[in-house]
Design a protein around this motif. Structure first.
Motif, PDB file in Angstrom:
ATOM      1  N   PRO A  78       0.807  -1.226   0.000  1.00  0.00           N
ATOM      2  CA  PRO A  78       0.000   0.000   0.000  1.00  0.00           C
ATOM      3  C   PRO A  78       0.842   1.278   0.000  1.00  0.00           C
ATOM      4  O   PRO A  78       1.953   1.307   0.530  1.00  0.00           O
ATOM      5  CB  PRO A  78      -0.815  -0.116   1.294  1.00  0.00           C
ATOM      6  CG  PRO A  78       0.030  -0.960   2.192  1.00  0.00           C
ATOM      7  CD  PRO A  78       0.745  -1.937   1.294  1.00  0.00           C
ATOM      8  N   ILE A  79       0.277   2.324  -0.601  1.00  0.00           N
ATOM      9  CA  ILE A  79       0.939   3.622  -0.712  1.00  0.00           C
ATOM     10  C   ILE A  79      -0.058   4.699  -0.292  1.00  0.00           C
ATOM     11  O   ILE A  79      -1.210   4.693  -0.725  1.00  0.00           O
ATOM     12  CB  ILE A  79       1.414   3.890  -2.152  1.00  0.00           C
ATOM     13  CG1 ILE A  79       2.352   2.775  -2.640  1.00  0.00           C
ATOM     14  CG2 ILE A  79       2.102   5.250  -2.260  1.00  0.00           C
ATOM     15  CD1 ILE A  79       2.627   2.826  -4.142  1.00  0.00           C
ATOM     16  N   LEU A  80       0.380   5.619   0.551  1.00  0.00           N
ATOM     17  CA  LEU A  80      -0.433   6.770   0.927  1.00  0.00           C
ATOM     18  C   LEU A  80       0.307   8.037   0.530  1.00  0.00           C
ATOM     19  O   LEU A  80       1.506   8.168   0.799  1.00  0.00           O
ATOM     20  CB  LEU A  80      -0.730   6.767   2.428  1.00  0.00           C
ATOM     21  CG  LEU A  80      -1.673   7.863   2.934  1.00  0.00           C
ATOM     22  CD1 LEU A  80      -2.581   7.329   4.045  1.00  0.00           C
ATOM     23  CD2 LEU A  80      -0.914   9.089   3.438  1.00  0.00           C
ATOM     24  N   LEU A  81      -0.407   8.949  -0.125  1.00  0.00           N
ATOM     25  CA  LEU A  81       0.200  10.200  -0.574  1.00  0.00           C
ATOM     26  C   LEU A  81      -0.521  11.386   0.046  1.00  0.00           C
ATOM     27  O   LEU A  81      -1.757  11.476  -0.010  1.00  0.00           O
ATOM     28  CB  LEU A  81       0.132  10.327  -2.098  1.00  0.00           C
ATOM     29  CG  LEU A  81       0.812   9.236  -2.914  1.00  0.00           C
ATOM     30  CD1 LEU A  81      -0.207   8.223  -3.400  1.00  0.00           C
ATOM     31  CD2 LEU A  81       1.570   9.836  -4.095  1.00  0.00           C
ATOM     32  N   PHE A  82       0.243  12.297   0.632  1.00  0.00           N
ATOM     33  CA  PHE A  82      -0.302  13.557   1.095  1.00  0.00           C
ATOM     34  C   PHE A  82      -0.168  14.598  -0.003  1.00  0.00           C
ATOM     35  O   PHE A  82       0.893  14.728  -0.626  1.00  0.00           O
ATOM     36  CB  PHE A  82       0.440  14.053   2.341  1.00  0.00           C
ATOM     37  CG  PHE A  82       0.112  13.300   3.594  1.00  0.00           C
ATOM     38  CD1 PHE A  82      -1.173  13.280   4.095  1.00  0.00           C
ATOM     39  CD2 PHE A  82       1.109  12.621   4.276  1.00  0.00           C
ATOM     40  CE1 PHE A  82      -1.475  12.593   5.261  1.00  0.00           C
ATOM     41  CE2 PHE A  82       0.825  11.932   5.444  1.00  0.00           C
ATOM     42  CZ  PHE A  82      -0.470  11.919   5.940  1.00  0.00           C
ATOM     43  N   ALA A 125      -2.663   3.013  -4.347  1.00  0.00           N
ATOM     44  CA  ALA A 125      -2.417   4.328  -3.760  1.00  0.00           C
ATOM     45  C   ALA A 125      -3.680   4.944  -3.170  1.00  0.00           C
ATOM     46  O   ALA A 125      -4.777   4.825  -3.735  1.00  0.00           O
ATOM     47  CB  ALA A 125      -1.825   5.262  -4.806  1.00  0.00           C
ATOM     48  N   ARG A 126      -3.500   5.599  -2.039  1.00  0.00           N
ATOM     49  CA  ARG A 126      -4.564   6.389  -1.431  1.00  0.00           C
ATOM     50  C   ARG A 126      -4.082   7.829  -1.313  1.00  0.00           C
ATOM     51  O   ARG A 126      -3.043   8.093  -0.714  1.00  0.00           O
ATOM     52  CB  ARG A 126      -4.943   5.846  -0.053  1.00  0.00           C
ATOM     53  CG  ARG A 126      -6.023   6.683   0.630  1.00  0.00           C
ATOM     54  CD  ARG A 126      -6.579   6.028   1.860  1.00  0.00           C
ATOM     55  NE  ARG A 126      -7.635   6.822   2.439  1.00  0.00           N
ATOM     56  CZ  ARG A 126      -8.349   6.471   3.508  1.00  0.00           C
ATOM     57  NH1 ARG A 126      -8.106   5.307   4.107  1.00  0.00           N
ATOM     58  NH2 ARG A 126      -9.291   7.257   3.974  1.00  0.00           N
ATOM     59  N   LEU A 127      -4.827   8.766  -1.893  1.00  0.00           N
ATOM     60  CA  LEU A 127      -4.465  10.177  -1.867  1.00  0.00           C
ATOM     61  C   LEU A 127      -5.232  10.885  -0.752  1.00  0.00           C
ATOM     62  O   LEU A 127      -6.454  10.733  -0.646  1.00  0.00           O
ATOM     63  CB  LEU A 127      -4.763  10.841  -3.212  1.00  0.00           C
ATOM     64  CG  LEU A 127      -3.719  10.682  -4.317  1.00  0.00           C
ATOM     65  CD1 LEU A 127      -3.523   9.216  -4.696  1.00  0.00           C
ATOM     66  CD2 LEU A 127      -4.112  11.486  -5.554  1.00  0.00           C
TER      67      LEU A 127
END
Length: 238
Positions: free
Chosen positions: A71-75, A114-116
């Motif tokens: 998983p990837i989280l982007l701010f 990805a979760r933005l």
């Protein structure tokens, strides 16, 4: 007055091994308004090797994480037009394009991994709190994925990256994230900016705006490590 050197704030960087662990990647604010030359008052004025290295390293890491199904989280720093965030000038306003990912990372907008998360303040952990419900998108993401570690990259090392990492460590220590053991900062994937005192004076800014890049990058890493973050210079399997 004693002479100060960076060696007085020692750093210990090592290798971080992804193998056999549930690890998520957090990408902090690698958006046009902070990392694309000419895109607003807080972006580089021209080509910037440190920022380019950060983006390149982040892209390589993100592609590895997507390939491995991690998983990837982007701010994404994103502000309502006209709403100030002292002490900074208006920046990354919604609809300007400055709040969008840099071109090299734009592919992540369509990634299933990805979760933005849009944020309107320095600290992404705070910015991820829903003001109406109190739910925190970061805590939910980590808990839902049962992550044992998060690997953090982004800009700026000593501002948005550091504030997020320090708060995440406190949340972990407070028992809000039971699965989380390690918060890792990947140094080659981090960057900050340079604003020398003569430039500050010439622009009529307060002295506190002075921001020597080498020192502030080092101090950000040192403070994160002193609070319990792991500093990585390499990522195994990378």
């Amino acid at each position: 007055m004693n002479t100060f050197s960076l060696s007085d704030l020692p750093l210990a960087l090592g290798a971080f091994d992804l193998k056999g662990r549930s690890v998520g990647l957090v990408i902090v604010d690698e958006i046009n308004g902070f990392a694309t030359p000419g895109c607003g008052p807080l972006a580089p004025a021209g080509p910037d090797g440190c920022v380019e290295r950060m983006i390149s390293q982040t892209d390589r890491l993100a592609r590895l994480f997507e390939k491995e199904g991690r998983p990837i989280l982007l701010f994404l720093d994103s502000h309502e037009p006209g709403k100030l965030e002292p002490p900074y000038p208006p920046h990354c306003e919604r609809g300007s394009g400055h709040e969008m990912l840099v071109p090299a990372l734009a592919w992540l907008e369509k990634s299933d991994r990805a979760r933005l998360v849009q944020k309107d303040c320095i600290n992404g952990f705070i910015g991820a709190i829903d003001a109406e419900t109190g739910r925190n998108a970061v805590i939910e993401w980590i808990n839902d994925c049962r992550l044992a570690a998060v690997l953090v990259v982004g800009i700026c090392t000593d501002i948005c990256v550091m504030d997020f990492v320090l708060t995440l460590l406190s949340a972990r220590n407070h028992g809000l994230i039971p699965s989380l053991a390690d918060v890792v900062v990947y140094e080659p994937g981090c960057a900050t900016y340079d604003l020398p005192r003569p430039t500050v004076d010439a622009l009529g800014l307060p002295a506190t705006a002075t921001h020597p890049r080498e020192l502030t990058h080092h101090m950000g890493l040192y403070l994160m490590a002193s609070r319990g973050a792991i500093l990585a210079s390499t990522v195994l399997q990378f």
